[in-house]
Design an enzyme around this catalytic site. Sequence first.
Site, PDB file in Angstrom:
ATOM      1  N   HIS A  56      40.023 -14.171 -35.485  1.00  0.00           N
ATOM      2  CA  HIS A  56      40.534 -15.434 -36.539  1.00  0.00           C
ATOM      3  C   HIS A  56      39.652 -15.117 -37.838  1.00  0.00           C
ATOM      4  O   HIS A  56      39.336 -16.252 -38.624  1.00  0.00           O
ATOM      5  CB  HIS A  56      40.114 -16.679 -35.881  1.00  0.00           C
ATOM      6  CG  HIS A  56      40.778 -16.861 -34.614  1.00  0.00           C
ATOM      7  ND1 HIS A  56      42.321 -16.760 -34.287  1.00  0.00           N
ATOM      8  CD2 HIS A  56      40.513 -17.178 -33.203  1.00  0.00           C
ATOM      9  CE1 HIS A  56      42.528 -17.090 -33.133  1.00  0.00           C
ATOM     10  NE2 HIS A  56      41.483 -17.267 -32.613  1.00  0.00           N
ATOM     11  N   HIS A 218      46.768 -18.368 -31.748  1.00  0.00           N
ATOM     12  CA  HIS A 218      47.030 -17.184 -30.782  1.00  0.00           C
ATOM     13  C   HIS A 218      48.419 -16.774 -30.907  1.00  0.00           C
ATOM     14  O   HIS A 218      48.758 -15.974 -29.720  1.00  0.00           O
ATOM     15  CB  HIS A 218      46.489 -17.657 -29.653  1.00  0.00           C
ATOM     16  CG  HIS A 218      44.894 -18.196 -29.647  1.00  0.00           C
ATOM     17  ND1 HIS A 218      44.750 -19.543 -29.806  1.00  0.00           N
ATOM     18  CD2 HIS A 218      43.909 -17.459 -29.687  1.00  0.00           C
ATOM     19  CE1 HIS A 218      43.449 -19.889 -29.669  1.00  0.00           C
ATOM     20  NE2 HIS A 218      42.791 -18.487 -29.762  1.00  0.00           N
TER      21      HIS A 218
END
Length: 330
Positions: A56, A218
């Site tokens: 991320h 995700h």
Amino acid sequence: MKMLINVAETVVADALRGMAAAHPELTVDVDNRVIVRRDAPVAGRVGLVSGGGSGHEPLHGGFVGPGMLSAACPGEIFTSPVPDQMVRAAAAVDSGAGVLFVVKNYTGDVLNFEMATELAEDEGIQIARVLVDDDVAVTDSLYTAGRRGTGATLFVEKIAGAAAEEGAPLEVVEALARRVNEKSRSFGVALSACTTPAKGSPTFDLPPGELELGVGIHGEPGRERRAMMTAREIADFAVHAVLDDLFPRNPVLLLVNGMGATPLLELYGFNAEVQRVLIERGVPVARTLVGNYVTSLDMAGASVTLCEVDEDLLRLWDAPVKTPALRWGV
């Protein structure tokens, strides 16, 4: 899939070694997976610690530095860091004023930060914990009970970090972090799936002519799939989804966030459409941030995050910050 890596097993360690070489103002413990601002602990200052799965970036390691996080704990790709990392980070930044854990609402993160809180308190460290759950797309998902934590994490870390830098006590920093989370909402859109190094292929199937409205960072499913839409149509859908839940009466901070593979040319064009919708809805924008800040590896797409602010929150947002990924006023 082509990737600029050596082997999948060392991706995170290799990235941390590269981060250490690029940012000598940070102390990067590659073996124990902890990133700490080099001047920590800062006397009389609350420490801020966050973390989560890698993939991320720049969240969270890219937000370590004066005016933001004191330390970050990167896990494996899309996998929570372990409690030992969090305890080590808390010990490294605790000056005696306490430590705030900023936790995105994903089950692994929540459980491990809870365990780390107990272990750190056993070592005499005062801990407070704030959960970020800003995503309005879905209530529960593959990784969460309740709303997912996404773009508002940046707002929480920046504003709470500014308060800590000013010497605010732990209870004030915690209250500010909770307030920012309560005043923030997000919605994301995927134009393509992401690819993890271990799998080497897209993590879910998204046909070329379709997009996922409300995707998670995700790759979790969103609200629905539709045929590809224009930036204007996507902005209408995303902003209305956020405003249908937030109802701001004051100006907002706006984050137009890339998911990792969308170029700035497209993100700025998307920002123009987001701003148009906000004007149409009568929502004034106090500050705008456009770029890749809370990503999902190589996913194409974007998310919109709004945070309603007053003068105090806006002052803390504008306060100096000096991190690898976010810096101004210094």
